[in-house]
Enzyme design. Sequence first.
Site, PDB file in Angstrom:
ATOM      1  N   ARG A  27       0.835  -1.214   0.000  1.00  0.00           N
ATOM      2  CA  ARG A  27       0.000   0.000   0.000  1.00  0.00           C
ATOM      3  C   ARG A  27       0.863   1.255   0.000  1.00  0.00           C
ATOM      4  O   ARG A  27       0.578   2.213  -0.716  1.00  0.00           O
ATOM      5  CB  ARG A  27      -0.958   0.013   1.185  1.00  0.00           C
ATOM      6  CG  ARG A  27      -2.036  -1.065   1.085  1.00  0.00           C
ATOM      7  CD  ARG A  27      -2.890  -1.126   2.321  1.00  0.00           C
ATOM      8  NE  ARG A  27      -2.037  -1.403   3.469  1.00  0.00           N
ATOM      9  CZ  ARG A  27      -2.331  -1.084   4.731  1.00  0.00           C
ATOM     10  NH1 ARG A  27      -3.454  -0.464   5.014  1.00  0.00           N
ATOM     11  NH2 ARG A  27      -1.502  -1.374   5.706  1.00  0.00           N
ATOM     12  N   ASN A  45      -6.008  -2.950   2.109  1.00  0.00           N
ATOM     13  CA  ASN A  45      -5.961  -4.388   2.310  1.00  0.00           C
ATOM     14  C   ASN A  45      -7.383  -4.910   2.450  1.00  0.00           C
ATOM     15  O   ASN A  45      -8.243  -4.238   3.029  1.00  0.00           O
ATOM     16  CB  ASN A  45      -5.185  -4.741   3.585  1.00  0.00           C
ATOM     17  CG  ASN A  45      -3.693  -4.584   3.422  1.00  0.00           C
ATOM     18  OD1 ASN A  45      -3.172  -4.556   2.316  1.00  0.00           O
ATOM     19  ND2 ASN A  45      -2.983  -4.473   4.532  1.00  0.00           N
TER      20      ASN A  45
END
Length: 98
Positions: A27, A45
């Site tokens: 990320r 996520n």
Amino acid sequence: MPEFTMSEKIYREEVHFTGRVQGVGFRYATLQVAKEFEVTGEVKNLPDGRVYLCAEGAEREVVAFREELEDRMSPFIRESEIKSDFRPSSYKSFEITR
């Protein structure tokens, strides 16, 4: 729901990345790559171990962004499932969400 003209719509890709994509800085890397392109959206996520990416902008920018991300993170990605369309913009910036 009102009808939108193409000029009001923006290119959007929703991508589900599968592989070893959680716990490896995926990320954060996505956020850094996004800064190199004129895109907005989010990355997060998912509970099933995948990472969800939504990116909006000019089609060439979004595609180039995703391709650059896939290139940089290729050791961790087993599969990318991509859906694209044109729709009104949903984002003002690019960020990591929960």
